[in-house]
Motif scaffolding. Sequence first.
Motif: not given
Lengths: 232, 232
Positions: A147-162
Amino acid sequence: MERTVAKTLVVEGVLNANDAIAQANREQFDRAGTYVINLMSSPGAGKTTLLEHTLERLDGKLRIGVLEGDVQTTVDADRLLRFGIPVVQVNTDPGFGGACHLDANMVHHGLGALPLPAIDLLIIENVGNLVCPAEFKVGEDSRVMISSVTEGEDKPLKYPLMFRSADLILVNKVDLLPHLDFDLPQFLRNLDAVNPTAPRFLVSARTGQGVEDWCAWLLARRPNAGRTSPTD
Amino acid sequence: MERTVAKTLVVEGVLNANDAIAQANREQFDRAGTYVINLMSSPGAGKTTLLEHTLERLDGKLRIGVLEGDVQTTVDADRLLRFGIPVVQVNTDPGFGGACHLDANMVHHGLGALPLPAIDLLIIENVGNLVCPAEFKVGEDSRVMISSVTEGEDKPLKYPLMFRSADLILVNKVDLLPHLDFDLPQFLRNLDAVNPTAPRFLVSARTGQGVEDWCAWLLARRPNAGRTSPTD
């Protein structure tokens, strides 16, 4: 909602067929004594650049092979040719459902071009995508996501399965942190919310930061580090 | 290869059904006099941040509504609530094929929650993904894609359908260029190779650079800028 039921059956059928082939892949890996990592991330999160650093650092320590998954082109495989290791490119363009991921059958076809018994560690670089690759097992031992820090801190919540299905999370491009509004503690809290147990390393594929930890993790994965596998 | 044929038929059936619903959506948009943009990118390329800047700048000039597509959460819709505009969130989690994209039927369901005749411009923020969203029409007038310079210059070659189908390409996060090894001329050559005609703007959703050009492009899209649409 008849149509919804029909679609669900199709999806389940596809996933069941996939799981059967993934199991066959896994048996093939086990016979060869090859440890297999399914490497996943968004497009451009740094999978191939990290692989280049990894191959440089583990040269002579681990016999590595790479299966490159991409929708089109051999750009990534071409970048790895200089290392003189076994690399096979699988293009997903004619596949099912938009081919935004590798499935077990695609990997199975790619394996024919790889000398598995001469490979300690096979890294499968999946198609850049945070959704579907997590749904398709390919026979891997571990899943690693970047997970790149350029992608924003919300990504675990938005793509939880991954994020949930990953055995290790590499937080990449940390060299850019001074130039971003990225809230690292909040990202780690979001990550804890969906996957509190997987280890996470802060890395920079560009500067090499954290790559040593990642390589140590890889070396520790090998079940028979002394290469005494009875199936070799 | 009987199985391959069966899979292809399923995919074609899904796409045909999708196109029919997309056409119905389009007729609904036309009746309401709403111009519709399908906004697509990788996860974390900056769609929502750019939307925030856009809404600030076009406040009072254009009546904007947003349909937010995400696998899970209402994080993005929540970020837009402060603008007091019509926003609806569509979560794709129970959908077909891993739900890594919006399809026309999902958009159709979302439209029920939007006052279309009071919306000049509807921006559909698709799921972050460079593959499948490009395969599914949702009834849009234009497709806009965001490519972040943090993703590398090879992306147009690796995800050609997405880049080829875009009517406008926003090259985002250009404020980070001094800190990256990104080769902008090479990226633009790669983009020319798959889509030589679409205009492209260099923007930074963080600093606001180029957002004025993008907003001017949006204002020029409206067929009846004087709001004299006979269907209103």
